[in-house]
Motif scaffolding. Structure first.
Motif, PDB file in Angstrom:
ATOM      1  N   ILE A  28       0.829  -1.202   0.000  1.00 17.57           N
ATOM      2  CA  ILE A  28       0.000   0.000   0.000  1.00 17.57           C
ATOM      3  C   ILE A  28       0.864   1.253   0.000  1.00 17.57           C
ATOM      4  O   ILE A  28       0.591   2.224  -0.722  1.00 17.57           O
ATOM      5  CB  ILE A  28      -0.952  -0.010   1.204  1.00 17.57           C
ATOM      6  CG1 ILE A  28      -2.007  -1.118   1.018  1.00 17.57           C
ATOM      7  CG2 ILE A  28      -1.632   1.348   1.387  1.00 17.57           C
ATOM      8  CD1 ILE A  28      -2.923  -1.308   2.200  1.00 17.57           C
ATOM      9  N   ALA A  29       1.930   1.234   0.788  1.00 13.50           N
ATOM     10  CA  ALA A  29       2.830   2.385   0.845  1.00 13.50           C
ATOM     11  C   ALA A  29       3.511   2.621  -0.503  1.00 13.50           C
ATOM     12  O   ALA A  29       3.826   3.763  -0.861  1.00 13.50           O
ATOM     13  CB  ALA A  29       3.873   2.175   1.927  1.00 13.50           C
ATOM     14  N   SER A  30       3.713   1.559  -1.269  1.00 19.71           N
ATOM     15  CA  SER A  30       4.393   1.677  -2.568  1.00 19.71           C
ATOM     16  C   SER A  30       3.443   2.071  -3.689  1.00 19.71           C
ATOM     17  O   SER A  30       3.746   2.967  -4.482  1.00 19.71           O
ATOM     18  CB  SER A  30       5.078   0.355  -2.919  1.00 19.71           C
ATOM     19  OG  SER A  30       6.070   0.020  -1.972  1.00 19.71           O
ATOM     20  N   PHE A  31       2.285   1.401  -3.756  1.00 21.58           N
ATOM     21  CA  PHE A  31       1.402   1.566  -4.908  1.00 21.58           C
ATOM     22  C   PHE A  31       0.265   2.568  -4.693  1.00 21.58           C
ATOM     23  O   PHE A  31      -0.355   3.009  -5.666  1.00 21.58           O
ATOM     24  CB  PHE A  31       0.830   0.206  -5.316  1.00 21.58           C
ATOM     25  CG  PHE A  31       1.878  -0.759  -5.787  1.00 21.58           C
ATOM     26  CD1 PHE A  31       2.482  -0.610  -7.029  1.00 21.58           C
ATOM     27  CD2 PHE A  31       2.275  -1.808  -4.979  1.00 21.58           C
ATOM     28  CE1 PHE A  31       3.451  -1.494  -7.462  1.00 21.58           C
ATOM     29  CE2 PHE A  31       3.249  -2.709  -5.404  1.00 21.58           C
ATOM     30  CZ  PHE A  31       3.843  -2.544  -6.649  1.00 21.58           C
ATOM     31  N   LEU A  32      -0.006   2.913  -3.450  1.00 19.77           N
ATOM     32  CA  LEU A  32      -1.079   3.870  -3.170  1.00 19.77           C
ATOM     33  C   LEU A  32      -0.557   5.066  -2.383  1.00 19.77           C
ATOM     34  O   LEU A  32      -1.288   5.677  -1.614  1.00 19.77           O
ATOM     35  CB  LEU A  32      -2.218   3.187  -2.393  1.00 19.77           C
ATOM     36  CG  LEU A  32      -2.910   2.009  -3.089  1.00 19.77           C
ATOM     37  CD1 LEU A  32      -3.999   1.430  -2.188  1.00 19.77           C
ATOM     38  CD2 LEU A  32      -3.497   2.417  -4.432  1.00 19.77           C
ATOM     39  N   SER A  33       0.703   5.397  -2.601  1.00 22.88           N
ATOM     40  CA  SER A  33       1.338   6.465  -1.824  1.00 22.88           C
ATOM     41  C   SER A  33       0.745   7.844  -2.101  1.00 22.88           C
ATOM     42  O   SER A  33       0.930   8.769  -1.307  1.00 22.88           O
ATOM     43  CB  SER A  33       2.842   6.495  -2.103  1.00 22.88           C
ATOM     44  OG  SER A  33       3.092   6.725  -3.487  1.00 22.88           O
ATOM     45  N   ASP A  34       0.035   7.981  -3.225  1.00 21.81           N
ATOM     46  CA  ASP A  34      -0.590   9.271  -3.532  1.00 21.81           C
ATOM     47  C   ASP A  34      -1.931   9.443  -2.822  1.00 21.81           C
ATOM     48  O   ASP A  34      -2.490  10.538  -2.795  1.00 21.81           O
ATOM     49  CB  ASP A  34      -0.797   9.418  -5.038  1.00 21.81           C
ATOM     50  CG  ASP A  34      -1.666   8.310  -5.619  1.00 21.81           C
ATOM     51  OD1 ASP A  34      -1.631   7.176  -5.073  1.00 21.81           O
ATOM     52  OD2 ASP A  34      -2.374   8.564  -6.611  1.00 21.81           O
ATOM     53  N   LYS A  35      -2.430   8.345  -2.233  1.00 19.69           N
ATOM     54  CA  LYS A  35      -3.740   8.392  -1.576  1.00 19.69           C
ATOM     55  C   LYS A  35      -3.684   8.155  -0.063  1.00 19.69           C
ATOM     56  O   LYS A  35      -4.506   8.683   0.680  1.00 19.69           O
ATOM     57  CB  LYS A  35      -4.674   7.356  -2.208  1.00 19.69           C
ATOM     58  CG  LYS A  35      -4.980   7.610  -3.670  1.00 19.69           C
ATOM     59  CD  LYS A  35      -5.918   6.541  -4.210  1.00 19.69           C
ATOM     60  CE  LYS A  35      -6.253   6.801  -5.680  1.00 19.69           C
ATOM     61  NZ  LYS A  35      -7.141   5.754  -6.237  1.00 19.69           N
ATOM     62  N   TYR A  36      -2.706   7.360   0.372  1.00 19.85           N
ATOM     63  CA  TYR A  36      -2.662   6.971   1.782  1.00 19.85           C
ATOM     64  C   TYR A  36      -1.246   7.085   2.334  1.00 19.85           C
ATOM     65  O   TYR A  36      -0.268   6.911   1.608  1.00 19.85           O
ATOM     66  CB  TYR A  36      -3.166   5.534   1.966  1.00 19.85           C
ATOM     67  CG  TYR A  36      -4.551   5.321   1.415  1.00 19.85           C
ATOM     68  CD1 TYR A  36      -5.676   5.717   2.138  1.00 19.85           C
ATOM     69  CD2 TYR A  36      -4.738   4.735   0.166  1.00 19.85           C
ATOM     70  CE1 TYR A  36      -6.955   5.535   1.620  1.00 19.85           C
ATOM     71  CE2 TYR A  36      -6.004   4.553  -0.352  1.00 19.85           C
ATOM     72  CZ  TYR A  36      -7.106   4.959   0.373  1.00 19.85           C
ATOM     73  OH  TYR A  36      -8.364   4.792  -0.143  1.00 19.85           O
TER      74      TYR A  36
END
Length: 203
Positions: A28-36
């Protein structure tokens, strides 16, 4: 598990690599870093933890409104969050240790991931049919709560595609597990191969 006369150690090592590669918080930190954004969770009362565990726990914040939407953890830390956030203890005789857990506070759902890395046939073939019963056992803990709506437990399986889909190096079981997958879906188990569908977690 034995492969070519060796294997227990190799299987464990490869399985550990798979677990680390598919770490939910890291993904999540890698692929959704723009949201979370993930921040280390700080337990309010460390002296009252139900289980001692070194597994990491993260608070998940949505960036656009800086809102805490959930917690990610794994293994025995599940029971510490169960106690701290929900105020209940494990009601089952055994403490199951989930590979990954995302407590989504916004949709009041607890998402549990069980990982199964394989390179040959073995006992795990039968074990995966126990997933639906594990989901029920996890749900028992939240059913203790007196007020509705109570959290719903959703269960998923994460498999390595090189074996479960492609049959390993010999490609000798390309469709052997189709019945397994179909029956898991009938029981409401979400299936992942190698990576996550983040929408399933409500992200």
């Amino acid at each position: 598990m034995i492969k070519d006369g060796i294997g227990g150690a190799n299987t464990n090592a490869n399985g550990l690599k798979f677990e680390n590669k598919t770490d939910l918080a890291t993904s999540i930190a890698s692929f959704l870093s723009d949201k979370y954004i993930l921040k280390p969770h700080i337990f309010k009362h460390k002296d009252k933890l139900v289980v001692k565990s070194k597994s990491l726990v993260y608070d998940v914040y949505r960036i656009r409104d800086n809102k805490l939407i959930g917690i990610i953890t794994k293994q025995n830390q599940f029971y510490n969050i169960l106690s701290e956030h929900y105020g209940v203890d494990n009601v089952n005789h055994k403490r199951w240790k989930p590979d990954e857990v995302f407590f989504n506070f916004e949709n009041n759902t607890v998402f549990i991931v069980e990982k199964k890395w394989q390179s040959s046939t073995g006992s795990v073939d039968e074990k995966i049919f126990g997933f639906v019963n594990k989901r029920r056992l996890y749900q028992n803990n939240f059913n203790q709560l007196s007020k509705e709506p109570k959290p719903t437990v959703e269960f998923s399986a994460l498999f390595n595609s090189d074996w479960w889909l492609n049959g390993g190096t010999d490609h000798n079981n390309e469709k052997s597990y189709q019945d397994y997958f179909d029956n898991l879906r009938i029981d409401g188990i979400k299936i992942f191969f190698d990576k996550y569908d983040y929408w399933w977690f409500g992200l």
